[in-house]
Every structure is written in structure tokens, then in C-alpha cells.
Write an enzyme that holds these catalytic residues in place. Structure first.
Site, PDB file in Angstrom:
ATOM      1  N   GLN A 179      -2.775  -1.496  10.735  1.00  0.00           N
ATOM      2  CA  GLN A 179      -2.557  -0.498  11.637  1.00  0.00           C
ATOM      3  C   GLN A 179      -3.357  -0.119  12.551  1.00  0.00           C
ATOM      4  O   GLN A 179      -2.986   0.507  13.516  1.00  0.00           O
ATOM      5  CB  GLN A 179      -2.026   0.515  10.777  1.00  0.00           C
ATOM      6  CG  GLN A 179      -1.394   1.744  11.308  1.00  0.00           C
ATOM      7  CD  GLN A 179      -0.685   2.747  10.193  1.00  0.00           C
ATOM      8  OE1 GLN A 179      -1.065   2.661   9.156  1.00  0.00           O
ATOM      9  NE2 GLN A 179      -0.158   3.540  10.622  1.00  0.00           N
TER      10      GLN A 179
ATOM     11  N   CYS B 203       0.862  -1.104   0.091  1.00  0.00           N
ATOM     12  CA  CYS B 203       0.058  -0.001  -0.066  1.00  0.00           C
ATOM     13  C   CYS B 203       0.774   1.368   0.155  1.00  0.00           C
ATOM     14  O   CYS B 203       1.895   1.389  -0.784  1.00  0.00           O
ATOM     15  CB  CYS B 203      -1.070   0.071   1.046  1.00  0.00           C
ATOM     16  SG  CYS B 203      -0.195  -0.553   2.768  1.00  0.00           S
TER      17      CYS B 203
ATOM     18  N   GLY C 207       2.730   0.104   3.656  1.00  0.00           N
ATOM     19  CA  GLY C 207       3.056  -1.339   3.665  1.00  0.00           C
ATOM     20  C   GLY C 207       2.431  -2.369   4.933  1.00  0.00           C
ATOM     21  O   GLY C 207       3.176  -3.412   4.930  1.00  0.00           O
ATOM     22  N   ILE C 208       1.811  -1.702   5.467  1.00  0.00           N
ATOM     23  CA  ILE C 208       1.315  -2.163   6.874  1.00  0.00           C
ATOM     24  C   ILE C 208      -0.091  -2.305   7.128  1.00  0.00           C
ATOM     25  O   ILE C 208      -0.657  -3.322   7.397  1.00  0.00           O
ATOM     26  CB  ILE C 208       2.064  -1.464   8.150  1.00  0.00           C
ATOM     27  CG1 ILE C 208       1.679   0.005   8.069  1.00  0.00           C
ATOM     28  CG2 ILE C 208       3.339  -1.942   8.136  1.00  0.00           C
ATOM     29  CD1 ILE C 208       2.061   0.590   9.445  1.00  0.00           C
TER      30      ILE C 208
END
Length: 932
Positions: free
Chosen positions: A903, A859, A862-863
């Protein structure tokens, strides 16, 4: 001659009769008694008078046909209130004799006269019967207002036990609803003196309420009431239908069983000690005064053990036992089923034929969507004011006198024990007085510890190991359970107190100096430090993911746990670890908390435990009255299917109760002891999009021929699907920067990846989220030794699909790359409807079919969304493999490989709800390829 004589006699007779009739006309007679008897039935009233007391303290009289079912009265009440979401409510009446179940719910299928023995006129109390797990489910503000009134009443009557700090917050929302914004010109000192929020209200409490009231500026009455309910739903005793019971063993410990939307909850002295969710219960039954629940077999079962766990409780009377059973049937049907089960068609059946006859919550919510009056206008009733001021100051006696007004009948909103004294003909109501009661259950000193609340499905070998004892240690080395050291409460000395007798404080009040706790109310604080090998010497089992409390399963002799004063015993329930409430944490989290204490400066482990949590013995005799809480969703009776289904039922319940998000918030964002040194290297810092998002050194992708080194912000994330032999391989990466595009394509080449999944747009809310690392359609672009050509591009409102040819310039080797981009994620938050996202995930799965090489998912950081997609696909695979789905465990497994995956709590809630939707709607089904 003879004929003439006969005619003459006949004429004389006619004349005589005529004379007699004339006399009767001139006089009269009336048989009073005969007339009364003849017309008694005509004069008997055909209606009964019913007086209903409402939650806003208004009162209304209804006339009901005496032969009509009680549903007729309920319909009139709902029509009077104009309630749409009416199925959460019911009518209570006072039954005789006024024992522990004096207030009973009116059965709509029976006549009023058949149920009520007090009246006419018959008195009823309009109350909430089924407490909604989340106020956001209620479509109408008007319905939430009635819930608000009910919960206020519950707090004041002590039915809902509430810590002072929470009570002050709730009271402040109540004040905001009624008085509006705090105004220093209007709201002078003491402006709350005439309000009554809690029993034994003090001036200090009112000052707390005032301070919190100041913080609610701008909230409308509807906002304040919603916030009130949103906070109240988190209280342990919210929505509890409480029943007095005793543990069915030699100890005969007094407890209370609470029926809720989520299942059956066990309390002792107002403290929740265990929960049996509906997903874990397969049968509810009773026989005379004994109440039983039969638990579902766990995924790990004992060899050759075909008997499922049966837990029993002793109730006060047959009547109270049956009422508890009926409450369980009603709550399970209302909250768990889409439609009530049809009545049994068996001509001959044993046991009670009672079944819940109303609509379920699902039906209520569906109708609410169609009929709810969102813009309804109604008047809120002001709270009744209490005259408390005297010449000498403030009198609290008036408050206590007014409790009858709040409770309907004095003390009858709480569980009671009725005793009759034939000598003086007086009735004593010994109320359960919560934390203010001086009478406590007595735990015998010689009671032997045992595996408490054990579901009977694990052997000695399969105890969940807390990681503190060696697995190869012989069981013979463990001593017999030692007598438990507890704080003893002598119930025969009600009116005496010593230092060990005091009320249990709220959790916030336990903490005295950062790691200290107040001992009391049956709780024991145990402190220990690890031995030279870093061991504490005990194991634990249970956890929120297993539907069990945390129980000490083993204590080794001569270890810190054994030598601690007081000693830690097998069977003790662990409530707090170093100040952390572990009631909603998984088993692995608890183990982690214990181990993490060794890393602190002092190395000290502080446990707050409840000594000896008891369980009823198994019963071989089948009880008379049973109820099997099956749901509309059950399609298979196999153990694997039930395990999968049970896990999703637990997920649904934890979402509704808020426990799922609370557990997620407690999960570590970064795995302890995992380093990120490569990301902090001076040459690599410019390669990170965000300074606080870094890859673990252990699992990071290492480039073999990177343009400026071996570093790229990406981690391997491998998700194994148990029972299938499948391992889904991913690389979770940040969105490329202008200076990392070459490294990104080099990673794609070296990892032999053929699928790249992108979960962000290039720009969101004016900020660059990801650099465009691919060429436009039919164009070619060079990235170091690699050449990229875009050969295909399709775009929908939600997705974009591209195909690239990736060529190595030096070797002329060419590979085909598929690129899938999800573009419908909003600029902030999560999608309102998961349909598009689920369709995208399904397409990703189709493209990954048969793929061995890792799929690259990114994304921006990246989380967040990256973690959502990996969790979603992992859950789908587990459903197909008939494996239980526990999203929190999936997230933990991901975070062990890349920090912070998923997240935010909103992302976690979104993916959990999406998982439930996938299963409930059959978008993904258990595959026949896997053995049942």
C-alpha cells in the site's frame, strides 16, 4: 760529520715550518664558493609549504616533508578538520597546462612535488570527491554540513544545473540554516539582497526564496541542511564527475560523460540521455583517446552471438581519456565494493596498474558507526555578503566578480577546453555554459536513424514490442529509416538567435495547456490520434527495468506515427508521454501509458522525443587499459547467475538514487478496466471492512455455499516462478469482520486450504484491525456448518502459532489447519529491522512446502502487509530458481489480481531492502536443482 750535517738541515727545516705556521695563524683565508658547494645540501629546505582552501572559505597552511607521500598532507587536513567520515573528500590542485582536466585530484600514494607543477607554495582545494547517494547514510551532522557547503558551491558555479524552482527551494533551506525562522520584524524586503545563490540572480528569484523560507519554520540548521541535500540528490547532475566527449561515429556529436555512484551517465546539453549502471558494465577500458565500456549480456541474447556489446567514445586527449577511466575505477571501487581489490601480483602486465587505494564507502560507513561524534559541537561559517547596491540601484557585476571566490579558480570547476594562440600568447577558456550557451551540437539532416543505445543482445525478432504493431507483420513492410526531422542549431552563428534558439526549460515549464509542450533545444513534440483499430503504428523498447532509455524501435508506413507532422522515427528517444516523465518507468509501464491515452476524451497521444540518440560502433580490437568492475558478491560467471545478480545490483542502485520509490509511486494502484461491481452490491457493502478496498470481479473468490451469498472480500493471487514450473497460489483477503467469520471459514473449507497466515494483531492503536475468528485454546466454536477446535497454541514475542481441527458437521469430515500470526509489526510504519519478519517468512515457506492448495494470507485490509509477504516469498523463490528479481514487476503482477497490494512506499522500500538482505547474507541461495 755527515750525520751532523743531516741533523742541522733537519733542524733548519723544522724551524722553517714552524715559522710558516705562525704566519698562517696571524692571517686567514676562506674559500667562499667551495664552502657553499659543500654545505648546499644542508641549507636546502626539507619541507614544502601547502596552502589548503576549505569549503567554508577558510584557509590553512601546512608544512609537509618534501619526500613524504601526499597522504601525509591529507592526514593533516583531516586532523585539522577533525573529520571522521573523511573518505568522501579529497584535495584538488591546478595542473598545467590548464586544459579540460585542469583541476586534478591529489594522489595520496605519490609525493606532492611529483604531481604539482604550480608552486611552491602549493595550493589545494578541499572538496567532496565522492557524493553520497543519500545524506541519511552520513552519521555525522558535521559531515553533512561539508556536503551542504559543496553542493551550494556546485550550484553557484553551474557545475550542478538546477531548474529555477528547485534552486529557489534549495536556497530557502540555505537561508533557514543561516538565519533561522523567518521573522517579519527582522527580515524586511530585500533581506536576501546580499546573498548569492545562483549566477544571474534576480529580485524575482529572491522573492521566491523568501516565500519558501517562510515555510521552514522550526527547522534547525541541521534539519535545513539535511533537507537541502535530500532535495539536491534528486537532480540529474548531482554528484556528477563530468568529462567532455564525442560520440564515436561519423556524426561526432558533442556529449558529456558523467561518473557517479550508480554508473556512467551520458549528457547532451545538460540533459541526461542515457545511463549505464555498474551492474550492466563488465569492463571499462581505454586506448589512446578512445574510451570504451563493455556491457553485460542481457537475459535474452542473440543466437550464436558470443560478442558482448562494446560502446566507444572519443575523448579530447589521451590525458582526459585516462582521467575518465581512473574516475570510473575509483567510483566503482568506492561505491560498489566492500574492500578495494588487492594489487595485481603479475610480474609482467600490460596497461595501467592504477587502482583505487583508499577505503570504500562500506568501510567508511562501518567506521562511522563506531567513531561518529553524534553530539559534536561546531560553528557554521556565515555566507560571504556581496555589496551589490549602487546609487542608481542594484548592480549584478559584483556578483560575477565574486565567482572566483566561490570557484577557487575562475571557471575551473567546470569542464573546459584550453586553446593557445601563439600569436598573441593568450589563453581562451571556452566554458561549457549549460543552458545559457548559444552554441549547440548540430545534428545532420541526412543522418540515418538506427537502433540507438542498443546493447547488441537482441535480434530484430526480439525487439520489445510496445503492443502497437502486429507480430506477424513482415519486416519487409517497414521502410528504410527516414531522415530525422530535428531542430538544427548552427554552431557557427553563436551570437545570433531566432525563434528556434532558446534555452531548455525545466520540466514544469514544458506544460503550457495541460498537454502542450514547448518545442526547442533539440526536443520535438509529436501529436497523433489512433486509427480506426486503435493503433498508433509504432513499437518501443527499453525502460528503467532494462537499463535503457525508451527508444522507438519500429514505425509502420501509413500509420498515425508515420503520417504525424513531424514524423516519429525509429531511433527517437521518448522522454514524455502526455506530460509524464517516463525516464524512470519500466517498459510495461510505458506501454500502458501509451495505450491509456486512447481512453482519454480526445484520444490524442502527445510525445516529447529527442531525435536520434547515437551509440558508438562495436570494436573488435581489445583496448590497452582495462578495468573489470567485479564485486565481492560475484560467485558465478554463469549467465543466469549474472542476470539474478545484475537485477539485485540495479535494485540497490535504484533504492540509493530514489528511483525505486519514484517508480513505485507511478505504478497504477488498480489495474485499468478491472471492475469491482460485486463489492458495490448493496447486500455486500456491509461485508467490506473498508469502503475503498474491494476485490476485482474477475479474480474474486466466489463462495459456493455462503451463508448470505457468494461474496467475500478476497482475491486469488497466483505468482508463477519462471524456469521452475512452480506457481505459488495465494488468496489475499481482508481481516474477517464479526459478520464475515462464517464466510471466511467456508472459504477455507471450499478452497481446501490448510494454512492461514495472519499479518496483524487484533487491535492496533486502539482500533480493531481484525475480529478474532478462532476459539481459545482447547475450546470449540461453530461457524455455520463448520466446527472449529483450537488444539495447539504457541506464542513468541514476534509470532503466534496455532493448530485447528476444522470439522464439517453434516459430513463429519475433518481437516487440520495451521494458523501462523506475525505480531511484531509496529503500530505504524514498518519494522526497523527485518530479521523477525524474514524469520517468519522462512517458517511460512517451510509450512507451504509441497502445498498445492492456496495459502490464505490476510492483514486488516488485505493489501499492505499481505502484499509485502507475497512479494517477499516470490522474490525468495526467484532467487532459488536463479531468476532475476524485479520487485516492481512482482507488485504489478500482484496488483493485476488484487488492487493496491503493497500500500505505501515505506512498505515497498522495506521489502526491497529485505530482498537485498536475504541475497547478500545468503539466507536464500540459488538452488543446484535449477540449471545454470
Amino acid at each position: 760529520m755527515d750525520m751532523m750535517t743531516e741533523i742541522r738541515k733537519l733542524w733548519e727545516r723544522i724551524t722553517e715550518l714552524h715559522t710558516m705556521s705562525m704566519r698562517l695563524v696571524s692571517s686567514g683565508s676562506y674559500n667562499v664558493r667551495a664552502s657553499e658547494m659543500a654545505h648546499l645540501q644542508d641549507r636546502t629546505p626539507k619541507t614544502v609549504t601547502c596552502v589548503v582552501h576549505f569549503l567554508d572559505d577558510s584557509c590553512e597552511t601546512f608544512e609537509i616533508d618534501k619526500r613524504a607521500k601526499a597522504q601525509n598532507l591529507l592526514d593533516k587536513v583531516f586532523e585539522h578538520l577533525e573529520l571522521v567520515e573523511k573518505d568522501y573528500f579529497g584535495l584538488q590542485y591546478l595542473d598545467l597546462p590548464p586544459g579540460d582536466d585542469a583541476l586534478r585530484w591529489l594522489d595520496p600514494l605519490k609525493t606532492i612535488k611529483k604531481q604539482c607543477r604550480v608552486g611552491p607554495p602549493f595550493e589545494f582545494f578541499f572538496r567532496v570527491k565522492f557524493y553520497v547517494s543519500d545524506p541519511s547514510k552520513l552519521a555525522e551532522e558535521y559531515t553533512r554540513y561539508h556536503f551542504f557547503l559543496q553542493v551550494k558551491r556546485d550550484i553557484l558555479s553551474e557545475k550542478l544545473v538546477c531548474p529555477p524552482s528547485q534552486a529557489a527551494l534549495l536556497a530557502s533551506f540555505s537561508v533557514q540554516s543561516e538565519l533561522g525562522d523567518y521573522n517579519p520584524d527582522e527580515h524586511k524586503d530585500g533581506y536576501l539582497a546580499d546573498f548569492l545563490f545562483i549566477p544571474s540572480q534576480t529580485d524575482d528569484f529572491e522573492k521566491m526564496v523568501c516565500e519558501k523560507h517562510k515555510q521552514h519554520r522550526g527547522q534547525t540548521p541541521a534539519d535545513a541542511e539535511y533537507n537541502f541535500l535530500d532535495k539536491a540528490k534528486r537532480l540529474d547532475m548531482y554528484g556528477i564527475d563530468l568529462h567532455n566527449a564525442r560520440v564515436r561515429d561519423q556524426s561526432n556529436i558533442e556529449i558529456q560523460l558523467g561518473v557517479t555512484s550508480a554508473g556512467l551517465v551520458v549528457f547532451q546539453n545538460n540533459v541526461k540521455i542515457n545511463t549505464f549502471s555498474w551492474a550492466k558494465i563488465v569492463k571499462i577500458s581505454f586506448k589512446r583517446k578512445q574510451f570504451f565500456i563493455q556491457l553485460r549480456r542481457e537475459a535474452v541474447s542473440v543466437e550464436n552471438d558470443s560478442i558482448e556489446n562494446l560502446i566507444g567514445f572519443n575523448m579530447i586527449s589521451y590525458r582526459s581519456c585516462k582521467n575518465l577511466w581512473k574516475s570510473c575505477v575509483e567510483h566503482h571501487t568506492f561505491f560498489r565494493l566492500h574492500h578495494p581489490n588487492p594489487p595485481s601480483k603479475k610480474i609482467f602486465s600490460i596497461g595501467s596498474k592504477f587502482r583505487y587505494s583508499g577505503r570504500t564507502e562500506y568501510q567508511t560507513l562501518e567506521e562511522g558507526k563506531r567513531r561518529a561524534k553524534i553530539d559534536r559541537t561546531f560553528s557554521r561559517s556565515p555566507s560571504k555578503r556581496y555589496a551589490r547596491r549602487t546609487v542608481g540601484g542594484v548592480s549584478r557585476d559584483a556578483i560575477l566578480e565574486e565567482k572566483r571566490y566561490i570557484e577557487g579558480y575562475r571557471n575551473l570547476t567546470k569542464s573546459q577546453t584550453f586553446t593557445s594562440n601563439s600569436t598573441n600568447s593568450t589563453h581562451n577558456f571556452n566554458r561549457y555554459d549549460g543552458v545559457n550557451s548559444h552554441t549547440r551540437a548540430t545534428l545532420p539532416h541526412d543522418y540515418k536513424s538506427r537502433a540507438s543505445w542498443n546493447d547488441g543482445t537482441r535480434s530484430e525478432k526480439s525487439d520489445d514490442d510496445g503492443g502497437f504493431l502486429s507480430h506477424n507483420t513482415s519486416r519487409d513492410t517497414y521502410p528504410a529509416p527516414a531522415p530525422t526531422k530535428v531542430v538544427n542549431f548552427n554552431s557557427s552563428e553563436e551570437n545570433t538567435r531566432s525563434d528556434q534558439y532558446y534555452d531548455i526549460p525545466a520540466y514544469e515549464e514544458y506544460i503550457s495547456n495541460g498537454n502542450g509542450y514547448a518545442d526547442g533545444h533539440g526536443l520535438v513534440t509529436i501529436r497523433m490520434t489512433p486509427d480506426d483499430l486503435g493503433r498508433f503504428g509504432f513499437n518501443v523498447k527499453g525502460g528503467a527495468d532494462q537499463g535503457m532509455p525508451i527508444i522507438v524501435s519500429r514505425v509502420a508506413p501509413g500509420t498515425p506515427a508515420d503520417l504525424a507532422i513531424p514524423r516519429l522515427n525509429e531511433g527517437d528517444q521518448v522522454l514524455f508521454i502526455n506530460g509524464r516523465d517516463v525516464s524512470q518507468h519500466t517498459h510495461e509501464q510505458v506501454v500502458m501509458f501509451i495505450k491509456a491515452s486512447r481512453e482519454t476524451h480526445s484520444g490524442e497521444l502527445v510525445l516529447v522525443v529527442r531525435p536520434n540518440v547515437y551509440v558508438g560502433e562495436d570494436q573488435s580490437e581489445e583496448p590497452d587499459f582495462t578495468y573489470i568492475p567485479e564485486t565481492h558478491q560475484i560467485a558465478s560467471s554463469s549467465s543466469s547467475a549474472n542476470t539474478l545478480e545484475s537485477s539485485l545490483m540495479l535494485l540497490q542502485e535504484s533504492l540509493e538514487s530514489g528511483a525505486a520509490l519514484a517508480q513505485f509511486e507511478q505504478l497504477y494502484r488498480k489495474k485499468p478496466n478491472m471492475t469491482m461491481n460485486a463489492a458495490r452490491n448493496e447486500s455486500n457493502i456491509p461485508k467490506n471492512r473498508y469502503r475503498d478496498i474491494s476485490p476485482y470481479d474477475k479474480t474474486r473468490v466466489v463462495l459456493k455455499t455462503g451463508s448470505t451469498g457468494d461474496y467475500i472480500n478476497a482475491n486469488y493471487v497466483n505468482m508463477e516462478i519462471p524456469g521452475s514450473g512452480i506457481v505459488n497460489r495465494y488468496i489475499a483477503a481482508q481481516g474477517p469482520l464479526p459478520n464475515t467469520c462464517t464466510d471466511f471459514w467456508q472459504m477455507v473449507w471450499e478452497q481446501h486450504s490448510s494454512l492461514v497466515v495472519m499479518l496483524t494483531t487484533k487491535v492496533e492503536r486502539g482500533r480493531v484491525k481484525c475480529h478474532q475468528y478462532w476459539p481459545e485454546l482447547y475450546e470449540t466454536e461453530d461457524f455455520g456448518a463448520l466446527q472449529i477446535t483450537c488444539v495447539k497454541e504457541e506464542e513468541t514475542p514476534s509470532f503466534a502459532f496455532r493448530e485447528f481441527n476444522l470439522t464439517h458437521v453434516e459430513t463429519s469430515e475433518e481437516r487440520h489447519i495451521r494458523h501462523m500470526q506475525y505480531i511484531a509489526w509496529p503500530d505504524h510504519g514498518v519494522p526497523d529491522d527485518p530479521s523477525d519478519f524474514l524469520e517468519f517468512v522462512m517458517k511460512v515457506r517451510q509450512n507451504r512446502s509441497g502445498m498445492v492448495e492456496p495459502t490464505i494470507v490476510h492483514c486488516s485490509a488485505g493489501i499492505g502487509r499481505t502484499g509485502v509477504l507475497i512479494t517477499m516469498e516470490t522474490a525468495m523463490c526467484r532467487v532459488e530458481a536463479r531468476q532475476p528479481v524485479y520487485p516492481l514487476i512482482i507488485v504489478k503482477e500482484m496488483r493485476d489480481q488484487r488492487a493496491m497490494l503493497i500500500q505505501t512506499a515505506s512498505q515497498y522500500k522495506f521489502v526491497c531492502e529485505a530482498i537485498l538482505r536475504v541475497y547478500n547474507e545468503g539466507l536464500v541461495k540459488p538452488s543446484e536443482d535449477y540449471h545454470r
